[in-house]
Each structure stands twice: as C-alpha cells, then as structure tokens.
Design a protein around this motif. Sequence first.
Motif, mmCIF file in Angstrom:
data_model
loop_
_atom_site.group_PDB
_atom_site.id
_atom_site.type_symbol
_atom_site.label_atom_id
_atom_site.label_comp_id
_atom_site.label_asym_id
_atom_site.label_seq_id
_atom_site.Cartn_x
_atom_site.Cartn_y
_atom_site.Cartn_z
ATOM 1 N N PRO A 64 0.806 -1.255 -0.110
ATOM 2 C CA PRO A 64 0.192 -0.153 0.021
ATOM 3 C C PRO A 64 0.884 1.092 -0.028
ATOM 4 O O PRO A 64 0.436 2.263 -0.464
ATOM 5 N N VAL A 146 9.241 -6.937 8.677
ATOM 6 C CA VAL A 146 8.727 -5.767 9.163
ATOM 7 C C VAL A 146 8.000 -5.888 10.520
ATOM 8 O O VAL A 146 8.085 -5.233 11.415
ATOM 9 N N SER A 167 -5.369 -4.266 10.941
ATOM 10 C CA SER A 167 -5.078 -4.718 9.444
ATOM 11 C C SER A 167 -4.552 -6.185 9.669
ATOM 12 O O SER A 167 -3.501 -6.361 8.787
ATOM 13 N N ALA A 171 -0.571 -8.475 5.109
ATOM 14 C CA ALA A 171 0.793 -9.079 5.144
ATOM 15 C C ALA A 171 1.498 -8.775 6.391
ATOM 16 O O ALA A 171 2.018 -9.994 6.673
ATOM 17 N N ASN A 236 -1.084 -0.434 12.010
ATOM 18 C CA ASN A 236 -1.062 -0.498 10.293
ATOM 19 C C ASN A 236 -1.908 0.522 9.764
ATOM 20 O O ASN A 236 -1.741 0.792 8.389
ATOM 21 N N CYS A 258 3.664 1.482 12.250
ATOM 22 C CA CYS A 258 4.260 0.653 10.865
ATOM 23 C C CYS A 258 3.667 1.397 9.590
ATOM 24 O O CYS A 258 4.240 1.630 8.719
ATOM 25 N N GLY A 259 2.030 1.480 9.739
ATOM 26 C CA GLY A 259 1.620 2.037 8.466
ATOM 27 C C GLY A 259 0.616 3.057 8.555
ATOM 28 O O GLY A 259 0.193 3.539 9.525
ATOM 29 N N ALA A 260 -0.006 3.487 7.548
ATOM 30 C CA ALA A 260 -1.016 4.424 7.304
ATOM 31 C C ALA A 260 -2.317 4.145 6.305
ATOM 32 O O ALA A 260 -2.601 4.898 5.657
ATOM 33 N N MET A 291 11.236 -0.671 8.392
ATOM 34 C CA MET A 291 12.124 -1.952 8.112
ATOM 35 C C MET A 291 13.610 -1.639 7.763
ATOM 36 O O MET A 291 14.445 -2.359 8.387
ATOM 37 N N VAL A 335 -5.966 -2.414 -0.987
ATOM 38 C CA VAL A 335 -6.255 -1.507 -0.117
ATOM 39 C C VAL A 335 -7.977 -1.258 0.091
ATOM 40 O O VAL A 335 -8.226 -0.740 1.043
HETATM 41 N N1 LIG Z 1 6.946 0.656 8.209
HETATM 42 C C1 LIG Z 1 7.541 -0.224 7.472
HETATM 43 O O1 LIG Z 1 8.708 -0.802 7.379
HETATM 44 C C2 LIG Z 1 6.516 -0.878 6.449
HETATM 45 C C3 LIG Z 1 6.902 -2.043 5.634
HETATM 46 C C4 LIG Z 1 5.935 -2.523 4.721
HETATM 47 C C5 LIG Z 1 4.617 -1.824 4.647
HETATM 48 N N2 LIG Z 1 4.346 -0.899 5.641
HETATM 49 C C6 LIG Z 1 2.925 -0.462 5.797
HETATM 50 O O2 LIG Z 1 2.195 -1.315 6.587
HETATM 51 C C7 LIG Z 1 0.808 -1.195 6.353
HETATM 52 C C8 LIG Z 1 0.295 -2.541 6.027
HETATM 53 O O3 LIG Z 1 0.980 -3.047 4.877
HETATM 54 P P1 LIG Z 1 0.592 -4.595 4.211
HETATM 55 O O4 LIG Z 1 1.377 -4.618 3.226
HETATM 56 O O5 LIG Z 1 0.655 -5.324 5.298
HETATM 57 O O6 LIG Z 1 -0.958 -4.342 3.843
HETATM 58 P P2 LIG Z 1 -2.037 -5.328 3.980
HETATM 59 O O7 LIG Z 1 -2.397 -5.126 5.409
HETATM 60 O O8 LIG Z 1 -1.733 -6.518 3.472
HETATM 61 O O9 LIG Z 1 -3.291 -4.716 3.065
HETATM 62 C C9 LIG Z 1 -3.981 -3.813 3.071
HETATM 63 C C10 LIG Z 1 -4.927 -3.912 3.728
HETATM 64 O O10 LIG Z 1 -5.697 -2.591 4.103
HETATM 65 C C11 LIG Z 1 -7.160 -2.710 4.666
HETATM 66 N N3 LIG Z 1 -7.311 -1.584 4.953
HETATM 67 C C12 LIG Z 1 -7.829 -0.587 3.791
HETATM 68 N N4 LIG Z 1 -8.118 0.518 4.468
HETATM 69 C C13 LIG Z 1 -8.180 0.283 5.740
HETATM 70 C C14 LIG Z 1 -8.478 1.227 6.754
HETATM 71 N N5 LIG Z 1 -8.987 2.378 6.872
HETATM 72 N N6 LIG Z 1 -8.311 0.704 8.062
HETATM 73 C C15 LIG Z 1 -8.072 -0.602 8.473
HETATM 74 N N7 LIG Z 1 -7.517 -1.488 7.242
HETATM 75 C C16 LIG Z 1 -7.968 -1.142 6.019
HETATM 76 C C17 LIG Z 1 -7.333 -3.730 4.077
HETATM 77 O O11 LIG Z 1 -8.310 -4.548 4.614
HETATM 78 P P3 LIG Z 1 -9.558 -5.033 5.524
HETATM 79 O O12 LIG Z 1 -10.401 -5.764 4.754
HETATM 80 O O13 LIG Z 1 -8.888 -5.149 6.855
HETATM 81 O O14 LIG Z 1 -9.909 -3.402 5.534
HETATM 82 C C18 LIG Z 1 -6.545 -4.300 3.283
HETATM 83 O O15 LIG Z 1 -6.367 -5.795 3.327
HETATM 84 C C19 LIG Z 1 0.847 -0.184 4.906
HETATM 85 O O16 LIG Z 1 0.468 1.063 5.585
HETATM 86 C C20 LIG Z 1 2.274 -0.233 4.544
HETATM 87 O O17 LIG Z 1 2.500 0.796 3.628
HETATM 88 C C21 LIG Z 1 5.127 -0.250 6.458
#
Ligand SMILES: NC(=O)c1ccc[n+]([C@@H]2O[C@H](COP(=O)([O-])OP(=O)(O)OC[C@H]3O[C@@H](n4cnc5c(N)ncnc54)[C@H](OP(=O)(O)O)[C@@H]3O)[C@@H](O)[C@H]2O)c1
Length: 349
Positions: A64, A146, A167, A171, A236, A258-260, A291, A335
């Motif tokens: 995302p 992560v 979330s 992943a 997340n 971790c995320g937004a 990460m 997303v």
């Molecule tokens: N800090 C780091 O190093 C790092 C590394 C990787 C990823 N991230 C961030 O971590 C977050 C999660 O990434 P991911 O790849 O694991 O994504 P993910 O959880 O696999 O997929 C995105 C999910 O977003 C949910 N979603 C959409 N809008 C939402 C909301 N308003 N509230 C709650 N859930 C919502 C959806 O599921 P629902 O059906 O549950 O809504 C969807 O399954 C992202 O923000 C990503 O950019 C950060």
Amino acid sequence: MDTSLKSTTFSGRSGISRTGLEARLLARPEGLPAPGDFEITEVAVPHPAAGQALVRNLFMSLDPGMLMLIAGESGLPMPRYELGEVMYGDAIGEVVASGDPSLVEGDLVMHRLGWREYAVAQAGLFRRVDRDAYPTPSTYLGFGLVAYVGLMDAAELRPGDTVFVSSAAGATGGMAGQIARLKGAARVIGSAGSRDKAAYLTGRLGFDAAFDYHDGPIVDRLREAAPEGIDVYFDNVGGEQLRAAIEVMNPHGRIAVCGALNRQSKAGPDGGPGDLLSVLGKRLTIRGFTMGDHLERAPEFGAQFRTWLREGAIVYDETVIDGLANAPQALLDLVNGAYTGKTVVRLGS
Ligand SMILES: NC(=O)c1ccc[n+]([C@@H]2O[C@H](COP(=O)([O-])OP(=O)(O)OC[C@H]3O[C@@H](n4cnc5c(N)ncnc54)[C@H](OP(=O)(O)O)[C@@H]3O)[C@@H](O)[C@H]2O)c1
C-alpha cells in the motif's frame, strides 16, 4: 484495463532476442489512481554490459505504500515515482545472463527493480538468496521482518503483553499477531475489515480475539476484546483505530507505528488522534519505524522464521495475482480489502 501496449523487438549483439513488459506512471492523480494512470509497455531487453546482470523477475511485492509514492507525498523514506519512468518495488528473480563474476546464470536474487518482467542493472543491486530456503521464492517478499522489528525494536514487546494489531489479516498484520504470540504475548487481538477476516484471525492464525472495525465504535469493540487493556499496539492504520488504542492502552503502553492504511486507502487526511492528553497521562510511547533501519535483524529473523515454518508454528498465506498488466488494479484492490496475507504479482515462472 486501460493500458497501452507498445511492442518492440530487440536483437542484441549476442543474438539474444527478448522483450519484456514494464510499468510506468503516466499521471499523478488527485486521490487514488485509476488503472489508466499507468502504462504497461513491451520493451526490448538489453544484454547486460560488463559489471551488470540481467534478471528475469518471478514475483514482485504489492505494498500500500506504493500509493504514497504514486501520490508523490513528501516526508517518505523512499523516493516518489517519477512520471514516465519505470516504477520500482521489491522483487525476486533469476539471473539469466551476467556480465559480472559475482552472479551466475540461475542465481535467485532479491532487488528493488519490480514493476518490470526483466531487470538489467549493476550486479551490486542484486542480492543472491538461498533457492532452497522456502517452498516458493515469493516467500522472500513477505513482511515478517517488518512485523518482527516493529514488535521487538519499536514496541519492545515483553512476555505477558496484551497486543492489538490492526489490518491483522494483511501481510504485516498477520505476521505481527503470530510473532507476538510466539515471542510470549499473553493475549493477541486483531481487527480487520469483515467478519470473515475476523474469523480467519481467530481460526487459521490463532488470534485470541478479533473484530470487524466496521462493527460499531472501535473503542467499544477493543474494550470488549481486551477487558484488561492493551500493552502494545501494532498500528498499520492510524485514524480511529489509533485513537481507540490510545484510549484502551494500559499505563506505559507502547505503540509501534508501521503504516497508514486509513490514509493510504482514501488518499486523504488521516483523522488520527488530536488530543494527546492520554499519551501524557499514561506515559505512552508512540514510535514510528521502517524496516530499512533494522536490516541487521534479517539473518536472525530469517533463521527463526524458517524454523517456525518447518515446525508448523506459523502460518504464511499469500495472494498471487497473475501478470504485470493486472498489477495496477490489484494495488487498488489490495487497499480495498480484497486480499488476505501477503499480496504478490507473478511476473514469470
Ligand atoms: N514501516 C515499514 O517498514 C513498512 C513496511 C511494509 C509495509 N508498511 C505499511 O504497513 C501497512 C500494511 O501493509 P501491508 O502490506 O501489510 O498491507 P495489507 O494489510 O496486506 O493490505 C492492505 C489492507 O488494508 C486494509 N485497509 C484498507 N483501509 C483500511 C482502513 N482504513 N483501516 C484498516 N484497514 C484498512 C484492507 O483490509 P481490510 O479488509 O482489513 O480493511 C487491506 O487488506 C501499510 O500502511 C504499509 O504501507 C510499512
């Protein structure tokens, strides 16, 4: 899907004749992109020069965070996607030709040149990995590391903690909940976007409690799931879930940001906590992390993860989308909650 397809055939000096698809961002949209904001083009694949390698990509990661690179937001730890240039992202592939002694044909390599079927670059940009470590190379693209550094370093997880993950069917979240349990959490709670996903969390992933965040006030659902409060929140999402977590945190609780997703999925303001009096009153810690700042943990995590997988102690689920042409739509679907586990795009086989 509205993507334009140009075709060029290339015959290199070595006699190799190969073309491959690559994806470019054509427009920087207001809000979320549409598939027509991308162009998928078939291009000639050059033979690698001295010091370079040519890699045939097998899988690329969908994250995302790519939506923020598309939007060109400032303050990100990675460069935005430039209009007209091939996009980038984590990928795993196989060396098909090498002009550098450090890599040979058949090596499996990780790198950041996703969004294309073939990558040609300096050999130093490719990191060779063990072909036998996992049943499928796509597992290398998972976000277990992560989750691990978020829990161990940002949230300083302690045995006996009650942990809340948002979330949680995604992943990072799916890994975070399971790793928290394996590292001694007493209770693990998850939120996700449907009752089916909540059932997946308590069923397949072994969470103690889970709820659909659409199901009434989040703070009420969280209090029901954690009557004794939470010690760690793996965030997340931001927005209302972060506000609710702050309310339900125990004194000295720790939040790893971790995320937004709340913001990424709407490409608008986050609507997160405004009044931080509870943070002060409860002496909470809120720590953002990426990460990339913790890569020294990778060998330790990799060894641990492979052991957990071998022993059946952890579940690793992924959704596989076929073909680069389907990747832009899949990023939007990701997303919008269409998938569970880690989402990857198969680029070759
Ligand atoms: N800090 C780091 O190093 C790092 C590394 C990787 C990823 N991230 C961030 O971590 C977050 C999660 O990434 P991911 O790849 O694991 O994504 P993910 O959880 O696999 O997929 C995105 C999910 O977003 C949910 N979603 C959409 N809008 C939402 C909301 N308003 N509230 C709650 N859930 C919502 C959806 O599921 P629902 O059906 O549950 O809504 C969807 O399954 C992202 O923000 C990503 O950019 C950060």
